[in-house]
Motif scaffolding. Structure first.
Motif, PDB file in Angstrom:
ATOM      1  N   MET A 115       3.978   1.998   2.378  1.00 17.88           N
ATOM      2  CA  MET A 115       4.867   3.098   2.002  1.00 17.88           C
ATOM      3  C   MET A 115       4.116   4.417   2.137  1.00 17.88           C
ATOM      4  SD  MET A 115       6.854   1.624  -1.371  1.00 17.88           S
ATOM      5  CE  MET A 115       7.637   3.202  -1.649  1.00 17.88           C
ATOM      6  N   ILE A 116       4.760   5.379   2.776  1.00 14.78           N
ATOM      7  CA  ILE A 116       4.176   6.711   2.911  1.00 14.78           C
ATOM      8  C   ILE A 116       5.165   7.705   2.318  1.00 14.78           C
ATOM      9  CG2 ILE A 116       3.329   8.468   4.501  1.00 14.78           C
ATOM     10  CD1 ILE A 116       2.438   6.254   6.356  1.00 14.78           C
ATOM     11  N   ILE A 117       4.731   8.386   1.269  1.00 14.77           N
ATOM     12  CA  ILE A 117       5.579   9.328   0.548  1.00 14.77           C
ATOM     13  C   ILE A 117       5.033  10.733   0.787  1.00 14.77           C
ATOM     14  CG2 ILE A 117       6.617   9.909  -1.668  1.00 14.77           C
ATOM     15  CD1 ILE A 117       5.798   7.137  -2.675  1.00 14.77           C
ATOM     16  N   ALA A 118       5.892  11.608   1.279  1.00 10.55           N
ATOM     17  CA  ALA A 118       5.453  12.981   1.581  1.00 10.55           C
ATOM     18  C   ALA A 118       6.470  13.967   1.027  1.00 10.55           C
ATOM     19  CB  ALA A 118       5.286  13.167   3.084  1.00 10.55           C
ATOM     20  N   GLY A 119       5.968  15.062   0.506  1.00 17.15           N
ATOM     21  CA  GLY A 119       6.824  16.097  -0.065  1.00 17.15           C
ATOM     22  C   GLY A 119       6.298  16.501  -1.423  1.00 17.15           C
ATOM     23  N   GLU A 141      12.084  20.575  -3.780  1.00 14.94           N
ATOM     24  CA  GLU A 141      12.306  19.310  -4.488  1.00 14.94           C
ATOM     25  C   GLU A 141      12.834  18.258  -3.507  1.00 14.94           C
ATOM     26  OE1 GLU A 141      11.692  18.569  -7.658  1.00 14.94           O
ATOM     27  OE2 GLU A 141      10.943  20.554  -8.201  1.00 14.94           O
ATOM     28  N   LEU A 142      11.985  17.911  -2.543  1.00 15.08           N
ATOM     29  CA  LEU A 142      12.387  16.996  -1.476  1.00 15.08           C
ATOM     30  C   LEU A 142      11.241  16.053  -1.148  1.00 15.08           C
ATOM     31  CD1 LEU A 142      14.364  16.242   0.936  1.00 15.08           C
ATOM     32  CD2 LEU A 142      13.108  17.949   2.268  1.00 15.08           C
ATOM     33  N   VAL A 143      11.568  14.797  -0.894  1.00 14.05           N
ATOM     34  CA  VAL A 143      10.559  13.835  -0.458  1.00 14.05           C
ATOM     35  C   VAL A 143      11.083  13.032   0.729  1.00 14.05           C
ATOM     36  CG1 VAL A 143       9.373  13.535  -2.661  1.00 14.05           C
ATOM     37  CG2 VAL A 143      11.373  12.133  -2.151  1.00 14.05           C
ATOM     38  N   ARG A 144      10.142  12.627   1.550  1.00 12.12           N
ATOM     39  CA  ARG A 144      10.421  11.647   2.605  1.00 12.12           C
ATOM     40  C   ARG A 144       9.634  10.391   2.259  1.00 12.12           C
ATOM     41  NH1 ARG A 144       8.149  12.388   8.641  1.00 12.12           N
ATOM     42  NH2 ARG A 144       6.295  11.524   7.628  1.00 12.12           N
ATOM     43  N   ILE A 145      10.322   9.276   2.174  1.00 15.18           N
ATOM     44  CA  ILE A 145       9.673   8.002   1.868  1.00 15.18           C
ATOM     45  C   ILE A 145       9.892   7.066   3.053  1.00 15.18           C
ATOM     46  CG2 ILE A 145       9.458   6.090   0.251  1.00 15.18           C
ATOM     47  CD1 ILE A 145      10.717   7.821  -1.885  1.00 15.18           C
ATOM     48  N   GLU A 146       8.808   6.503   3.550  1.00 12.69           N
ATOM     49  CA  GLU A 146       8.876   5.562   4.671  1.00 12.69           C
ATOM     50  C   GLU A 146       8.373   4.201   4.216  1.00 12.69           C
ATOM     51  OE1 GLU A 146       7.913   7.858   8.676  1.00 12.69           O
ATOM     52  OE2 GLU A 146       6.459   8.319   7.116  1.00 12.69           O
ATOM     53  N   ASN A 191       0.838  -1.198   0.000  1.00  9.74           N
ATOM     54  CA  ASN A 191       0.000   0.000   0.000  1.00  9.74           C
ATOM     55  C   ASN A 191       0.875   1.251   0.000  1.00  9.74           C
ATOM     56  OD1 ASN A 191      -2.884  -0.791   0.168  1.00  9.74           O
ATOM     57  ND2 ASN A 191      -2.189  -1.878   2.000  1.00  9.74           N
ATOM     58  N   ILE A 192       0.553   2.194  -0.878  1.00  8.06           N
ATOM     59  CA  ILE A 192       1.284   3.457  -0.953  1.00  8.06           C
ATOM     60  C   ILE A 192       0.319   4.609  -0.689  1.00  8.06           C
ATOM     61  CG2 ILE A 192       2.639   5.001  -2.417  1.00  8.06           C
ATOM     62  CD1 ILE A 192       3.621   2.646  -3.960  1.00  8.06           C
ATOM     63  N   PHE A 193       0.743   5.516   0.199  1.00  2.93           N
ATOM     64  CA  PHE A 193      -0.045   6.717   0.487  1.00  2.93           C
ATOM     65  C   PHE A 193       0.832   7.929   0.192  1.00  2.93           C
ATOM     66  CE2 PHE A 193      -1.853   3.367   3.087  1.00  2.93           C
ATOM     67  CZ  PHE A 193      -3.210   3.547   2.911  1.00  2.93           C
ATOM     68  N   CYS A 194       0.343   8.818  -0.664  1.00  2.00           N
ATOM     69  CA  CYS A 194       1.119   9.973  -1.116  1.00  2.00           C
ATOM     70  C   CYS A 194       0.538  11.274  -0.581  1.00  2.00           C
ATOM     71  CB  CYS A 194       1.162  10.027  -2.645  1.00  2.00           C
ATOM     72  SG  CYS A 194       2.036   8.656  -3.402  1.00  2.00           S
TER      73      CYS A 194
END
Length: 425
Positions: free
Chosen positions: A202-206, A42-47, A32-35
């Protein structure tokens, strides 16, 4: 418009708090991916978040050790090479172990994801836990434990957790001999079972643009396969029958006190109101425990109460370190404050202050898109929806002194508290 600096800004109530909602996508492999797409940088945090495997009392450290050592070497990269690749691209890699979940976190500039993501992919699919690195890990952990065991508050927390949670992952208190149960072969088996896409969120933020998401999904979908079923349920918690624990330290200048009781977690409807009650008791610097035991009596530099919300349990606790000669007196004052909450309604002005503190804290904690993603994690892993925060805000605004008094009688029974003292009593 000219601002008059001699006049205080107008005071306004917090009406509602708007949270950023994620876009969900489920990969073919079950991940599961949550965005959370927000921000101009131009930065992301991926968990990558994995549910911990079922606790095995004969091998109690596997969840912690496997996650901690993910970056210590793979089939293709040494620990030094992993660190060098991440550093070269100005990224940041972190592994975190929690009672319920284990995390791998990457902060990276979008333009470097094509170089940093393959490192994470290698860690999650080809970690090997080199024996030399494992020996170093065990040696370092034993040394840290030996130092920590000299601290009264550390001992009190271990004893308290064991009493509340028994022989579960929550109650584990490792000693130096426990590290003898760590073996590389067991870690490899554990790794293959737990670190699978169907057990990953997966949690993607930015700044999550289409090309960023395509890069992530392309790398963690078809080339990452499941190998079997993951057992993430946990043994039933059985609290201890004994409720008083005293560990004497004859030369102690301070005594550590930790007391509390098994309680509700975030999924329970009473949780928001009990959070208000806890804040009044000891949840902020102006709390009753601080006012009495620190400011009035001078028994301690700090005392507080808190609530622990876990997937399979929860607790309400009070913790402090006081002068060894005033330990009994401090416990008496704690009991007094609990009784006052049970016997007398909270004054309106005190409750108003706490309402503003809690709502202001919530609002202040939402400073960027990463904060919004963190709030989502609290909900998602507790099985809750976003209406939880609506109910939380409404409860903070409307809970009455009479309801808080009722909750105090239900949840703050001093006689039923587990009490742990390390030092002198």
């Amino acid at each position: 418009m000219t601002v008059n600096r001699k006049e205080a800004p107008e005071f306004r109530d917090i009406d509602n708090i708007k949270l950023v909602h994620p876009v969900r996508q489920k990969l073919d492999n079950g991940c599961n991916i949550f965005c959370f797409n927000s921000g101009d940088q131009e930065l992301v945090r991926i968990e990558w978040i994995f549910g911990n495997q079922r606790f095995d009392g004969t091998k109690p450290l596997l969840n912690m050790a496997v996650n901690t050592m993910l970056s210590d070497g793979t089939e293709n990269l040494t620990a030094a090479q992993i660190a060098d690749k991440i550093d070269f691209y100005g990224a940041f890699l972190q592994v975190d172990y929690g009672y319920d979940n284990s995390l791998v976190t990457l902060f990276s500039l979008n333009k470097h994801l094509q170089h940093t993501l393959p490192v994470i992919k290698d860690m999650l699919t080809a970690a090997i836990f080199p024996q030399k690195e494992l020996d170093t890990f065990i040696r370092n952990q034993r040394q840290k434990l030996q130092v920590s065991m000299q601290k009264n508050d550390f001992l009190a927390r271990r004893i308290f957790n064991k009493a509340l949670y028994g022989d579960t992952i929550y109650g584990l208190g490792a000693d130096t001999d426990t590290y003898n149960t760590l073996h590389r072969d067991d870690m490899l088996v554990h790794f293959k079972k737990m670190y699978q896409p169907a057990n990953c969120t997966m949690i993607i933020a930015g700044k999550v643009e289409a090309e960023t998401l395509d890069l992530v999904t392309g790398m963690f979908d078809k080339e990452w396969a499941n190998t079997g079923q993951v057992e993430t349920d946990q043994p039933v918690i059985t609290p201890a029958a004994e409720r008083f624990y005293f560990t004497e330290k004859a030369d102690a200048l301070q005594s550590a006190i930790r007391m509390g009781t098994p309680a509700i977690n975030r999924a329970h409807p009473d949780f928001p109101a009990v959070q208000v009650l806890n804040t009044i008791l000891g949840g902020y610097f102006g709390s009753r425990l601080m006012a009495n035991i620190r400011e009035d009596k001078g028994y301690t530099y700090g005392i507080g109460s808190g609530m622990t919300s876990l997937k399979h349990g929860g607790a309400l606790f009070i913790a402090t370190e006081v002068g060894a000669d005033v330990c009994k007196a401090a416990i008496g004052e704690i009991e007094k404050e609990l009784k006052l909450l049970q016997n007398e309604p909270v004054a309106d002005d005190e409750l108003s202050l706490v309402r503003n503190f809690l709502l202001g804290s919530l609002l202040g904690s939402l400073e960027n898109v990463f904060s919004h993603a963190d709030k989502f994690k609290n909900l998602y892993f507790a099985g809750l929806d976003y209406d939880y925060y609506d109910r939380y805000v409404n409860t903070v605004k409307t809970v009455t002194p009479q309801h808080l008094q009722q909750l105090a009688n239900q949840y703050l029974n001093f006689d039923q508290f587990y009490k742990v003292i390390v030092g002198k009593y």
